[in-house]
Design an enzyme around this catalytic site. Structure first.
Site, PDB file in Angstrom:
ATOM      1  CG  HIS A  17      -1.924   0.774   1.003  1.00  0.00           C
ATOM      2  ND1 HIS A  17      -2.640   1.585   2.169  1.00  0.00           N
ATOM      3  CD2 HIS A  17      -2.739   1.521   0.151  1.00  0.00           C
ATOM      4  CE1 HIS A  17      -3.737   2.562   1.876  1.00  0.00           C
ATOM      5  NE2 HIS A  17      -3.637   2.161   0.530  1.00  0.00           N
TER       6      HIS A  17
ATOM      7  CG  ASP B 175      -6.612   3.595   2.338  1.00  0.00           C
ATOM      8  OD1 ASP B 175      -6.347   4.357   1.266  1.00  0.00           O
ATOM      9  OD2 ASP B 175      -6.863   2.542   1.728  1.00  0.00           O
TER      10      ASP B 175
ATOM     11  CG  HIS C  39     -10.800   4.981   1.117  1.00  0.00           C
ATOM     12  ND1 HIS C  39     -11.433   4.147   0.277  1.00  0.00           N
ATOM     13  CD2 HIS C  39      -9.507   5.069   0.794  1.00  0.00           C
ATOM     14  CE1 HIS C  39     -10.482   3.891  -0.574  1.00  0.00           C
ATOM     15  NE2 HIS C  39      -9.537   4.357  -0.285  1.00  0.00           N
TER      16      HIS C  39
ATOM     17  CG  HIS D 110      -4.794   6.260  -1.633  1.00  0.00           C
ATOM     18  ND1 HIS D 110      -4.582   4.755  -1.159  1.00  0.00           N
ATOM     19  CD2 HIS D 110      -3.956   6.636  -2.426  1.00  0.00           C
ATOM     20  CE1 HIS D 110      -3.232   4.806  -1.381  1.00  0.00           C
ATOM     21  NE2 HIS D 110      -2.895   5.645  -2.201  1.00  0.00           N
TER      22      HIS D 110
END
Length: 344
Positions: free
Chosen positions: A237, A241, A316, A318
């Site tokens: 990742h 988030d 959400h 990012h």
């Protein structure tokens, strides 16, 4: 010879009588003069004695002047301040250490002081490193009292009174010499204590005093940075988030210039801002974009609204921090914000 004959008195010659009269008169005139001379002769010693007495008083005054001239002892110099250090432990950041130790100037000042230990990247610190977090001022010792001279231990002697003159009034007794004044003891300096630096305020929704803020109010983390997984092309990742419902306002984390504002493939609608320190802040999956390329933004300014565009499983934000504008130059965004005084 007749019986009634008178006896004749013998008379002194005229010159003899004149001589006797002159002698008596001279004696009468000379008697007061002799008395005055005698009195003057007795007064002379008294005058001399009085003069000697005043000489003694002058000597006592000299002792008082000498005592007043004694120098006082200088105050002791305060002790030098020493460095206060902190040993880094796992999970520490410069921002957390600066807040815990109340470092004046926040993590910036802490980093500048320990640049030789930390290195070029303030986001990378390791357990076991010794960091200087402030100065601990030692208490200054009390000043030593001024030494007393021998003139302080005993008062000046009284002048000797003049002796009585024969058949003359008593000479006045000389005044007592003034006792020497003791020198004033030097005051002790108050111990100086280093002022406690003000704690760096922990920003929430508003921008911090360091010029940085969180990208979203009431920031609550979802998937963390660096989590491994095949769903990401890089194998991990690349951002962090933040949990946010669609339409939540998003903010510029610092002042900068917008370099991207539009569709970004798997990122959906994205905004990217080049910050003043050369880093890039990227916002992805927006439902609405509120800025355009080339626009200058300030810290905390709204740049759009969160959403669920692009490759997502739900709404959400990012958020990434990059060293360059393109994909693959990511660094830990949470560590970056914390290093700039943002509490998340």
């Amino acid at each position: 010879m007749p019986a009634q004959a008178k006896h004749r008195r013998n008379r002194l010659p005229r010159l003899a009588r004149i001589g006797i009269a002159t002698g008596v008169t001279g004696a009468v005139l000379a008697l007061p003069l002799v008395t005055a001379v005698s009195a003057s002769a007795h007064e002379v010693p008294a005058a001399k004695s009085q003069s000697a007495t005043w000489t003694g008083a002058t000597s006592a005054d000299a002792v008082a002047v000498k005592a007043a001239a004694v120098e006082t002892a200088p105050a002791a110099a305060p002790a030098a301040a020493v460095d206060e250090t902190y040993k880094v432990v796992g999970g520490d950041t410069l921002s957390k250490i600066a807040a815990a130790k109340n470092v004046d100037g926040g993590w910036h000042a802490l980093y500048e002081t320990n640049r030789s230990v930390v290195g070029a990247n303030p986001n990378l610190i390791y357990p076991g490193q010794q960091l200087v977090v402030g100065k601990a001022a030692a208490q200054a010792p009390a000043a030593a009292p001024a030494p007393k001279t021998s003139s302080d231990s005993a008062p000046a002697k009284k002048a000797t009174p003049a002796p009585k003159a024969t058949q003359a009034p008593k000479a006045a007794e000389a005044p007592k010499a003034t006792q020497a004044a003791k020198p004033v003891e030097a005051p002790k300096p108050a111990a100086t204590t280093a002022p406690k630096p003000a704690a760096t305020p922990a920003p929430a929704a508003a921008a911090s005093t360091s010029g940085y803020t969180a990208p979203i109010a009431g920031a609550r983390l979802g998937t963390a940075y660096g989590v491994a997984g095949s769903m990401w092309s890089s194998g991990h990742h690349t951002g962090a988030d933040f949990v946010a419902a669609t339409g939540t306002p998003l903010k510029a984390v610092a002042a900068g210039t917008v370099v991207k504002a539009g569709p970004g493939g798997a990122y959906g609608n994205e905004v990217e801002i080049k910050l003043a320190d050369g880093k890039y802040a990227q916002y992805a999956h927006l439902s609405s974009i509120g800025v355009k390329v080339g626009q200058t933004v300030t810290v905390g300014q709204q740049i759009g609204l969160s959403g669920a565009t692009g490759n997502v499983t739900g709404p959400h934000l990012h958020f990434e921090i990059r060293t360059g504008s393109e994909y693959g130059s990511d660094i830990d965004p949470i560590a970056y914000l914390r290093a700039h005084g943002v509490s998340i």
